[in-house]
Design an enzyme around this catalytic site. Structure first.
Site, short mmCIF file in Angstrom:
data_model
loop_
_atom_site.label_atom_id
_atom_site.label_comp_id
_atom_site.label_asym_id
_atom_site.label_seq_id
_atom_site.Cartn_x
_atom_site.Cartn_y
_atom_site.Cartn_z
N LYS A 122 29.74 -1.66 26.78
CA LYS A 122 29.36 -0.25 26.60
C LYS A 122 29.04 0.38 27.96
CE LYS A 122 26.53 2.55 23.45
NZ LYS A 122 27.60 3.44 23.00
N GLU A 157 39.56 3.27 17.59
CA GLU A 157 38.25 3.78 17.15
C GLU A 157 38.19 5.27 17.49
OE1 GLU A 157 35.13 1.78 19.44
OE2 GLU A 157 36.45 1.70 21.17
N LEU A 196 34.49 -1.00 20.75
CA LEU A 196 33.07 -1.29 20.89
C LEU A 196 32.57 -1.89 19.58
CD1 LEU A 196 30.66 -0.92 22.88
CD2 LEU A 196 29.97 0.96 21.39
N1 PMP Z 1 32.84 3.12 19.53
C1 PMP Z 1 32.61 3.84 20.64
C2 PMP Z 1 33.71 4.04 21.61
C3 PMP Z 1 31.33 4.38 20.88
O1 PMP Z 1 31.09 5.08 22.01
C4 PMP Z 1 30.31 4.20 19.91
C5 PMP Z 1 28.93 4.78 20.09
N2 PMP Z 1 28.44 4.76 21.36
C6 PMP Z 1 30.61 3.45 18.76
C7 PMP Z 1 31.89 2.94 18.60
C8 PMP Z 1 29.58 3.21 17.69
O2 PMP Z 1 28.62 2.28 18.10
P1 PMP Z 1 27.13 2.31 17.53
O3 PMP Z 1 27.26 2.22 16.04
O4 PMP Z 1 26.51 1.12 18.10
O5 PMP Z 1 26.53 3.59 17.97
#
Ligand code: PMP
Length: 284
Positions: free
Chosen positions: A148, A180, A204
């Site tokens: 991230k 995504e 992610l």
């Molecule tokens: N994919 C990407 C590319 C993201 O930036 C995020 C959120 N930051 C997510 C998925 C979702 O992750 P989370 O549920 O941990 O917020």
């Protein structure tokens, strides 16, 4: 109103917060982040975010500057000092400041910044009642999307492309399949089966994704973790996204094609309810 933010061990008014111009987050996007939501003044899925932070840091050979308990303490202190009832806590760790050079510096100490964003109405969001529209764009990001990092220019460009097209967000496509959303994980529902891309370096590993899939399975819903194409998505019964800041958000249109009757579907609506209820119950 001025916020109190956290910078390298100190709580300061945002106007007084300072980071070096030599910070590698600024010069190289050499840093990682987390966003944790706050509902009723409590942190949602905190342990998951803390764990993913450790993993992102380890993948970039950075030391974790604080223990999980210390991270929790800083989050809680910022929520309290800024009177956040519903909102977000943003956390960023960069490799720190050093004279500009591509190689990692040997003795830089990490820069740690946290701040809050008040978002009244986050849980009772009007967008969740009508759903959002997405467009598809090519996924041209690097190959370690599981880390991230703060390299968020392409997701910003994607959100702008969506805005210009009269939509709310973009789903990214690689080899015909959806990876995504720009800042969220993507799902379709077909015959009540929930389909979302399997985990790999291509996406992610969403903390909200993990919780939602767990709740779905506990509620006897069928889940399939596999890649799906954008064409498959356009003829799905429903679609939705998940992230820490949107929870479960229905998608009602993809590239101008309405899904079903163009209103949020029952699976997404139910999952949003379950997620909010279960997560609030164990919030810290
Ligand atoms: N994919 C990407 C590319 C993201 O930036 C995020 C959120 N930051 C997510 C998925 C979702 O992750 P989370 O549920 O941990 O917020």
């Amino acid at each position: 109103m001025s916020r109190i933010v956290y910078v390298n061990g100190e709580y300061v008014p945002e106007e007084e917060a300072k980071v070096s111009v030599f910070d590698r987050g600024f010069l190289f996007a050499d840093g990682v982040y987390e966003v944790t939501s706050v509902l009723g003044g409590k942190l949602i899925d905190f342990a998951g975010h803390a764990k993913r932070l450790s993993r992102s840091l380890a993948e970039l050979e950075m030391d974790n500057p604080l223990s999980e308990d210390a991270w929790l303490e800083v989050h809680r202190e910022l929520v309290a000092r800024n009177g956040i009832d519903e909102g977000l806590v943003y956390l960023q760790v960069t490799r720190g400041a050093a004279d500009r050079d591509f190689a990692y510096p040997k003795d830089a100490s990490p820069t740690v910044v946290l701040f809050t964003q008040a978002k009244p109405g986050l849980a009772d969001s009007p967008a969740a009642k009508v759903g959002i529209k997405v467009i598809s764009i090519p996924d041209i990001r690097w190959g370690r999307r599981d880390i991230k990092t703060v390299q968020l220019l392409y997701p910003s460009m994607g959100k702008m492309a969506a805005k210009k097209a009269g939509a709310d967000d973009a789903w990214m496509i690689e080899d015909g399949a959806v990876t995504e959303g720009t800042s969220n994980n993507a799902y379709i529902v077909k015959g009540r089966k929930i389909i979302t891309r399997h985990l790999s370096n291509d996406i992610l590993h969403g903390i909200t994704r993990a919780a939602v899939l767990r709740f779905a399975r506990e509620a006897q819903m069928e889940v399939e973790e596999r890649a799906f194409t954008i064409d498959e998505a356009k003829v799905a019964d429903e679609a939705f996204i998940t992230s820490a800041s949107t929870f479960v958000m229905p998608v009602v249109e993809i590239d101008g094609t309405a899904l079903g009757d163009g209103t949020p579907g029952p699976v997404a609506a139910r999952l949003r309810e379950i997620y909010l209820e279960e997560s609030r119950a164990v919030a810290v």
